[in-house]
Scaffold this motif. Structure first.
Motif, PDB file in Angstrom:
ATOM      1  N   MET A  54       0.820  -1.186   0.000  1.00  0.00           N
ATOM      2  CA  MET A  54       0.000   0.000   0.000  1.00  0.00           C
ATOM      3  C   MET A  54       0.871   1.258   0.000  1.00  0.00           C
ATOM      4  O   MET A  54       0.589   2.212  -0.705  1.00  0.00           O
ATOM      5  CB  MET A  54      -0.926  -0.041   1.223  1.00  0.00           C
ATOM      6  CG  MET A  54      -1.912   1.052   1.241  1.00  0.00           C
ATOM      7  SD  MET A  54      -3.089   0.807  -0.067  1.00  0.00           S
ATOM      8  CE  MET A  54      -4.529   1.380   0.665  1.00  0.00           C
ATOM      9  N   TYR A  55       1.904   1.241   0.829  1.00  0.00           N
ATOM     10  CA  TYR A  55       2.824   2.373   0.932  1.00  0.00           C
ATOM     11  C   TYR A  55       3.442   2.682  -0.421  1.00  0.00           C
ATOM     12  O   TYR A  55       3.462   3.833  -0.875  1.00  0.00           O
ATOM     13  CB  TYR A  55       3.900   2.049   1.972  1.00  0.00           C
ATOM     14  CG  TYR A  55       5.112   2.932   1.895  1.00  0.00           C
ATOM     15  CD1 TYR A  55       5.092   4.192   2.465  1.00  0.00           C
ATOM     16  CD2 TYR A  55       6.272   2.514   1.251  1.00  0.00           C
ATOM     17  CE1 TYR A  55       6.199   5.019   2.395  1.00  0.00           C
ATOM     18  CE2 TYR A  55       7.381   3.330   1.176  1.00  0.00           C
ATOM     19  CZ  TYR A  55       7.340   4.584   1.748  1.00  0.00           C
ATOM     20  OH  TYR A  55       8.435   5.394   1.667  1.00  0.00           O
ATOM     21  N   LEU A  56       3.962   1.660  -1.074  1.00  0.00           N
ATOM     22  CA  LEU A  56       4.619   1.835  -2.372  1.00  0.00           C
ATOM     23  C   LEU A  56       3.633   2.318  -3.426  1.00  0.00           C
ATOM     24  O   LEU A  56       3.960   3.185  -4.234  1.00  0.00           O
ATOM     25  CB  LEU A  56       5.272   0.519  -2.812  1.00  0.00           C
ATOM     26  CG  LEU A  56       6.143   0.591  -4.052  1.00  0.00           C
ATOM     27  CD1 LEU A  56       7.254   1.609  -3.868  1.00  0.00           C
ATOM     28  CD2 LEU A  56       6.738  -0.779  -4.341  1.00  0.00           C
ATOM     29  N   ALA A  57       2.423   1.807  -3.396  1.00  0.00           N
ATOM     30  CA  ALA A  57       1.396   2.234  -4.356  1.00  0.00           C
ATOM     31  C   ALA A  57       1.061   3.712  -4.171  1.00  0.00           C
ATOM     32  O   ALA A  57       0.909   4.448  -5.162  1.00  0.00           O
ATOM     33  CB  ALA A  57       0.147   1.381  -4.204  1.00  0.00           C
ATOM     34  N   ASN A  58       0.960   4.165  -2.926  1.00  0.00           N
ATOM     35  CA  ASN A  58       0.673   5.581  -2.665  1.00  0.00           C
ATOM     36  C   ASN A  58       1.811   6.475  -3.120  1.00  0.00           C
ATOM     37  O   ASN A  58       1.582   7.531  -3.719  1.00  0.00           O
ATOM     38  CB  ASN A  58       0.391   5.810  -1.179  1.00  0.00           C
ATOM     39  CG  ASN A  58      -0.935   5.259  -0.751  1.00  0.00           C
ATOM     40  OD1 ASN A  58      -1.851   5.114  -1.559  1.00  0.00           O
ATOM     41  ND2 ASN A  58      -1.060   4.942   0.522  1.00  0.00           N
ATOM     42  N   LEU A  59       3.030   6.064  -2.857  1.00  0.00           N
ATOM     43  CA  LEU A  59       4.190   6.841  -3.283  1.00  0.00           C
ATOM     44  C   LEU A  59       4.273   6.895  -4.806  1.00  0.00           C
ATOM     45  O   LEU A  59       4.526   7.952  -5.388  1.00  0.00           O
ATOM     46  CB  LEU A  59       5.474   6.252  -2.690  1.00  0.00           C
ATOM     47  CG  LEU A  59       6.750   7.039  -2.946  1.00  0.00           C
ATOM     48  CD1 LEU A  59       6.637   8.459  -2.398  1.00  0.00           C
ATOM     49  CD2 LEU A  59       7.939   6.326  -2.320  1.00  0.00           C
ATOM     50  N   GLN A  60       4.034   5.774  -5.439  1.00  0.00           N
ATOM     51  CA  GLN A  60       4.054   5.725  -6.900  1.00  0.00           C
ATOM     52  C   GLN A  60       2.963   6.626  -7.488  1.00  0.00           C
ATOM     53  O   GLN A  60       3.193   7.343  -8.451  1.00  0.00           O
ATOM     54  CB  GLN A  60       3.877   4.292  -7.383  1.00  0.00           C
ATOM     55  CG  GLN A  60       4.033   4.139  -8.877  1.00  0.00           C
ATOM     56  CD  GLN A  60       3.952   2.687  -9.305  1.00  0.00           C
ATOM     57  OE1 GLN A  60       3.542   1.816  -8.549  1.00  0.00           O
ATOM     58  NE2 GLN A  60       4.344   2.429 -10.534  1.00  0.00           N
ATOM     59  N   ARG A  61       1.776   6.619  -6.880  1.00  0.00           N
ATOM     60  CA  ARG A  61       0.685   7.493  -7.323  1.00  0.00           C
ATOM     61  C   ARG A  61       1.097   8.954  -7.234  1.00  0.00           C
ATOM     62  O   ARG A  61       0.875   9.733  -8.154  1.00  0.00           O
ATOM     63  CB  ARG A  61      -0.555   7.245  -6.471  1.00  0.00           C
ATOM     64  CG  ARG A  61      -1.743   8.134  -6.846  1.00  0.00           C
ATOM     65  CD  ARG A  61      -2.724   8.320  -5.715  1.00  0.00           C
ATOM     66  NE  ARG A  61      -2.069   9.016  -4.608  1.00  0.00           N
ATOM     67  CZ  ARG A  61      -2.270   8.761  -3.332  1.00  0.00           C
ATOM     68  NH1 ARG A  61      -3.100   7.824  -2.967  1.00  0.00           N
ATOM     69  NH2 ARG A  61      -1.644   9.437  -2.392  1.00  0.00           N
ATOM     70  N   ASP A  62       1.734   9.335  -6.129  1.00  0.00           N
ATOM     71  CA  ASP A  62       2.176  10.717  -5.948  1.00  0.00           C
ATOM     72  C   ASP A  62       3.210  11.110  -6.999  1.00  0.00           C
ATOM     73  O   ASP A  62       3.176  12.224  -7.532  1.00  0.00           O
ATOM     74  CB  ASP A  62       2.752  10.924  -4.549  1.00  0.00           C
ATOM     75  CG  ASP A  62       1.692  10.860  -3.464  1.00  0.00           C
ATOM     76  OD1 ASP A  62       0.483  10.922  -3.791  1.00  0.00           O
ATOM     77  OD2 ASP A  62       2.076  10.751  -2.281  1.00  0.00           O
TER      78      ASP A  62
END
Length: 80
Positions: free
Chosen positions: A1-9
């Protein structure tokens, strides 16, 4: 989840920067865009990392920079 949020940003920042390049010809907007890009560059210049070590605190600093640049980009976009 963390990586997905960072990638989205990061993707949102890339889109913002691409949009800024497409509209760079407008003098009124280009001044505001230059100010935003200058703030974002200062954020990037403030990061001190040692990528060869792969330290977690370096990853945290990168994440904080991405979040800061996203706030800069989209806070100014809401004002326009």
């Amino acid at each position: 989840m963390y990586l997905a949020n960072l990638q989205r940003d990061i993707v949102q920042l890339i889109d913002f920067l691409s949009e800024g390049q497409n509209h760079a010809g407008r003098t009124k907007n280009s001044r505001a865009a230059n100010s935003i890009f200058l703030q974002m560059r200062k954020t990037l210049d403030a990061i001190t990392v040692k990528p060869e070590k792969g330290r977690r605190k370096d990853l945290r600093r990168i994440e904080q920079a991405v979040r800061s640049m996203r706030k800069i980009a989209f806070a100014n976009k809401k004002d326009a």
